[in-house]
Design a protein around this motif. Sequence first.
Motif, PDB file in Angstrom:
ATOM      1  N   ALA A 288      35.156  33.244  50.732  1.00 46.44           N
ATOM      2  CA  ALA A 288      34.027  33.259  49.800  1.00 46.44           C
ATOM      3  C   ALA A 288      34.407  33.955  48.497  1.00 46.44           C
ATOM      4  O   ALA A 288      33.997  33.535  47.409  1.00 46.44           O
ATOM      5  N   ASN A 289      35.203  35.015  48.599  1.00 47.73           N
ATOM      6  CA  ASN A 289      35.676  35.709  47.403  1.00 47.73           C
ATOM      7  C   ASN A 289      36.530  34.793  46.542  1.00 47.73           C
ATOM      8  O   ASN A 289      36.361  34.718  45.323  1.00 47.73           O
ATOM      9  N   LEU A 290      37.460  34.059  47.165  1.00 48.45           N
ATOM     10  CA  LEU A 290      38.313  33.145  46.416  1.00 48.45           C
ATOM     11  C   LEU A 290      37.493  32.008  45.800  1.00 48.45           C
ATOM     12  O   LEU A 290      37.771  31.564  44.676  1.00 48.45           O
ATOM     13  N   LYS A 291      36.504  31.540  46.534  1.00 45.46           N
ATOM     14  CA  LYS A 291      35.626  30.497  45.987  1.00 45.46           C
ATOM     15  C   LYS A 291      34.894  31.013  44.751  1.00 45.46           C
ATOM     16  O   LYS A 291      34.765  30.294  43.739  1.00 45.46           O
ATOM     17  N   TYR A 292      34.432  32.251  44.821  1.00 47.16           N
ATOM     18  CA  TYR A 292      33.741  32.851  43.670  1.00 47.16           C
ATOM     19  C   TYR A 292      34.689  32.952  42.478  1.00 47.16           C
ATOM     20  O   TYR A 292      34.312  32.666  41.338  1.00 47.16           O
ATOM     21  N   TRP A 293      35.930  33.361  42.739  1.00 47.06           N
ATOM     22  CA  TRP A 293      36.914  33.471  41.661  1.00 47.06           C
ATOM     23  C   TRP A 293      37.217  32.110  41.045  1.00 47.06           C
ATOM     24  O   TRP A 293      37.394  32.003  39.826  1.00 47.06           O
ATOM     25  N   ARG A 294      37.287  31.067  41.854  1.00 46.71           N
ATOM     26  CA  ARG A 294      37.541  29.731  41.302  1.00 46.71           C
ATOM     27  C   ARG A 294      36.444  29.304  40.346  1.00 46.71           C
ATOM     28  O   ARG A 294      36.712  28.661  39.331  1.00 46.71           O
ATOM     29  N   ARG A 295      35.230  29.671  40.667  1.00 44.14           N
ATOM     30  CA  ARG A 295      34.085  29.254  39.842  1.00 44.14           C
ATOM     31  C   ARG A 295      33.864  30.159  38.642  1.00 44.14           C
ATOM     32  O   ARG A 295      33.421  29.707  37.591  1.00 44.14           O
ATOM     33  N   HIS A 296      34.143  31.453  38.783  1.00 45.59           N
ATOM     34  CA  HIS A 296      33.758  32.422  37.754  1.00 45.59           C
ATOM     35  C   HIS A 296      34.935  33.215  37.199  1.00 45.59           C
ATOM     36  O   HIS A 296      34.720  34.172  36.445  1.00 45.59           O
ATOM     37  N   GLY A 297      36.165  32.844  37.550  1.00 44.88           N
ATOM     38  CA  GLY A 297      37.320  33.645  37.173  1.00 44.88           C
ATOM     39  C   GLY A 297      37.457  33.882  35.684  1.00 44.88           C
ATOM     40  O   GLY A 297      37.721  35.009  35.244  1.00 44.88           O
ATOM     41  N   ALA A 298      37.278  32.850  34.884  1.00 42.27           N
ATOM     42  CA  ALA A 298      37.431  33.003  33.432  1.00 42.27           C
ATOM     43  C   ALA A 298      36.413  33.993  32.885  1.00 42.27           C
ATOM     44  O   ALA A 298      36.746  34.849  32.049  1.00 42.27           O
ATOM     45  N   ALA A 299      35.171  33.890  33.336  1.00 38.22           N
ATOM     46  CA  ALA A 299      34.128  34.806  32.865  1.00 38.22           C
ATOM     47  C   ALA A 299      34.401  36.233  33.336  1.00 38.22           C
ATOM     48  O   ALA A 299      34.180  37.196  32.582  1.00 38.22           O
ATOM     49  N   LEU A 300      34.883  36.392  34.560  1.00 41.07           N
ATOM     50  CA  LEU A 300      35.194  37.721  35.061  1.00 41.07           C
ATOM     51  C   LEU A 300      36.275  38.390  34.227  1.00 41.07           C
ATOM     52  O   LEU A 300      36.138  39.553  33.816  1.00 41.07           O
ATOM     53  N   LEU A 301      37.355  37.661  33.941  1.00 44.84           N
ATOM     54  CA  LEU A 301      38.455  38.247  33.181  1.00 44.84           C
ATOM     55  C   LEU A 301      38.053  38.501  31.729  1.00 44.84           C
ATOM     56  O   LEU A 301      38.541  39.457  31.110  1.00 44.84           O
ATOM     57  N   ALA A 302      37.171  37.672  31.197  1.00 43.57           N
ATOM     58  CA  ALA A 302      36.669  37.924  29.843  1.00 43.57           C
ATOM     59  C   ALA A 302      35.856  39.214  29.815  1.00 43.57           C
ATOM     60  O   ALA A 302      35.942  40.009  28.864  1.00 43.57           O
ATOM     61  N   ASN A 303      35.073  39.452  30.860  1.00 41.28           N
ATOM     62  CA  ASN A 303      34.299  40.689  30.930  1.00 41.28           C
ATOM     63  C   ASN A 303      35.208  41.891  31.091  1.00 41.28           C
ATOM     64  O   ASN A 303      34.964  42.949  30.499  1.00 41.28           O
ATOM     65  N   VAL A 304      36.272  41.737  31.870  1.00 43.24           N
ATOM     66  CA  VAL A 304      37.247  42.821  32.033  1.00 43.24           C
ATOM     67  C   VAL A 304      37.838  43.201  30.676  1.00 43.24           C
ATOM     68  O   VAL A 304      37.941  44.382  30.335  1.00 43.24           O
ATOM     69  N   ALA A 305      38.222  42.199  29.890  1.00 41.13           N
ATOM     70  CA  ALA A 305      38.818  42.473  28.579  1.00 41.13           C
ATOM     71  C   ALA A 305      37.831  43.170  27.657  1.00 41.13           C
ATOM     72  O   ALA A 305      38.173  44.159  26.982  1.00 41.13           O
ATOM     73  N   ALA A 306      36.600  42.681  27.615  1.00 44.39           N
ATOM     74  CA  ALA A 306      35.600  43.254  26.713  1.00 44.39           C
ATOM     75  C   ALA A 306      35.222  44.671  27.123  1.00 44.39           C
ATOM     76  O   ALA A 306      35.155  45.583  26.285  1.00 44.39           O
ATOM     77  N   ARG A 307      34.962  44.872  28.403  1.00 38.17           N
ATOM     78  CA  ARG A 307      34.569  46.208  28.859  1.00 38.17           C
ATOM     79  C   ARG A 307      35.747  47.177  28.760  1.00 38.17           C
ATOM     80  O   ARG A 307      35.576  48.360  28.472  1.00 38.17           O
ATOM     81  N   GLY A 308      36.964  46.677  28.995  1.00 38.73           N
ATOM     82  CA  GLY A 308      38.135  47.534  28.835  1.00 38.73           C
ATOM     83  C   GLY A 308      38.276  48.031  27.410  1.00 38.73           C
ATOM     84  O   GLY A 308      38.646  49.193  27.174  1.00 38.73           O
ATOM     85  N   ASP A 309      37.988  47.176  26.450  1.00 36.38           N
ATOM     86  CA  ASP A 309      38.029  47.588  25.044  1.00 36.38           C
ATOM     87  C   ASP A 309      37.012  48.693  24.770  1.00 36.38           C
ATOM     88  O   ASP A 309      37.282  49.629  23.998  1.00 36.38           O
ATOM     89  N   THR A 310      35.846  48.587  25.398  1.00 34.93           N
ATOM     90  CA  THR A 310      34.829  49.629  25.221  1.00 34.93           C
ATOM     91  C   THR A 310      35.318  50.961  25.769  1.00 34.93           C
ATOM     92  O   THR A 310      35.182  52.007  25.118  1.00 34.93           O
ATOM     93  N   PHE A 311      35.885  50.947  26.964  1.00 37.70           N
ATOM     94  CA  PHE A 311      36.417  52.175  27.544  1.00 37.70           C
ATOM     95  C   PHE A 311      37.499  52.768  26.645  1.00 37.70           C
ATOM     96  O   PHE A 311      37.527  53.981  26.398  1.00 37.70           O
ATOM     97  N   ARG A 312      38.393  51.919  26.159  1.00 38.08           N
ATOM     98  CA  ARG A 312      39.497  52.402  25.320  1.00 38.08           C
ATOM     99  C   ARG A 312      38.960  53.070  24.047  1.00 38.08           C
ATOM    100  O   ARG A 312      39.405  54.167  23.675  1.00 38.08           O
ATOM    101  N   ALA A 313      38.015  52.427  23.406  1.00 37.30           N
ATOM    102  CA  ALA A 313      37.476  52.957  22.155  1.00 37.30           C
ATOM    103  C   ALA A 313      36.687  54.244  22.384  1.00 37.30           C
ATOM    104  O   ALA A 313      36.870  55.231  21.656  1.00 37.30           O
ATOM    105  N   ARG A 314      35.811  54.238  23.380  1.00 35.60           N
ATOM    106  CA  ARG A 314      34.987  55.417  23.611  1.00 35.60           C
ATOM    107  C   ARG A 314      35.815  56.607  24.087  1.00 35.60           C
ATOM    108  O   ARG A 314      35.646  57.735  23.596  1.00 35.60           O
ATOM    109  N   LEU A 315      36.703  56.388  25.044  1.00 34.69           N
ATOM    110  CA  LEU A 315      37.509  57.499  25.556  1.00 34.69           C
ATOM    111  C   LEU A 315      38.451  58.031  24.494  1.00 34.69           C
ATOM    112  O   LEU A 315      38.689  59.247  24.407  1.00 34.69           O
TER     113      LEU A 315
END
Length: 390
Positions: A288-315
């Motif tokens: 089920a996890n892999l199925k979720y990644w197949r459907r939403h992987g691009a959006a998940l990694l885009a969120n990782v990049a955006a939120r990571g930038d926030t952490f980098r800037a704020r910290l």
Amino acid sequence: MDVAQRDRRYLARAEAAEGVQVARSEGSVIFDHHGKRYVDFTAGWCVGNLGWGNEEILAAVRGFDGPAYVHPDYTFRGWSELAEALAEITPGTLTKCYRATGGSEAVEIAMQVAMAATGRQGFISLAGCYHGNTIGARSLAGDRGTYPNLLPHCRQVQPPLDGRAADRVERLLKGEKVAAFIMEPVVCNLGVLIPTAEFMARVREACRRHGTLFVMDEVATGFGRTGRLFASEHFGLDPDVLCMAKAITAGYAPMGATLVTKAVADAAGVDFYSTYGWHPLSVAAALANLKYWRRHGAALLANVAARGDTFRARLGGMKFAEQASVRVKGLAIGVEFGEDSDYASRLGERCREAGLLVSAEKENLLTMFPALTIEPEVVREGLDILERCL
């Protein structure tokens, strides 16, 4: 007798449990038995990558109607389906899977396979590393104070992981007695230590040249943590062996896996018997996890990049009480203070009291591994709490 008292009396711990009695979890927040709300910047330490309460994975586990258990010597459709799916998404030519119950067992399998495939006993790892709690995995860290009889042929390389460290690895490999070099491609267990591209390329080539297996421990970094599905992809690596666990089921059931190339599996010629490796319910969660990644992987990694930038800037803009080194790779975040400082442990305690969960791995090292689905407003809320606690 309350829960804390029972814990102290009946659970074997080296240190007392932290003061959070978890009652429920939801997304990127946790609630204790009093109803107090905590922003969760740990995700179970790289486990709950999809956040707490993913309905698709919960439905797959709750609705599972397969066998209660499968004997390891039998076949099971879920095992072959999952093994094929993992072989398809991992880097390089990893095609054979060993079943495991978690990360320690996955690393133990990697070590046994490496010794069997090469006929050697030596290992090279990073100084201060962590790869699990079994005797084999603990041997990699070289901690002989507590465990004096660990495997004697484990050597460690000191960070920083640059050209000089690569020189050290190359020298250690020349005797051709080393079965495997093993590390996390982004070293979460050393505060998100990021190796240079030169180090990774030279070590990979040196392992190939000297017949040493190149093992990537992706137990913590796998499934999107660093901004790629596997952190090895940042360096274009083709490992001989790859270990995974933690987020393989997004935290909804225990599981680990060790993937190797066909050549390694054929050379090793060993089996690894795991009574509970890939329990049918765990397989349902992983699929089920892999199925979720197949459907939403691009959006998940885009969120990782955006939120990571926030952490980098704020910290990077925070006024810590002591000089800090901030390291961010996706949503793997480390803040390191001076070696003799206990600032991180004190800061972690203040954050917990204020409603934010972070990890103080050492007294001078603060790490954060939030869910990859974390919302911008929850990131801001947690970072606001952290800043108030400085």
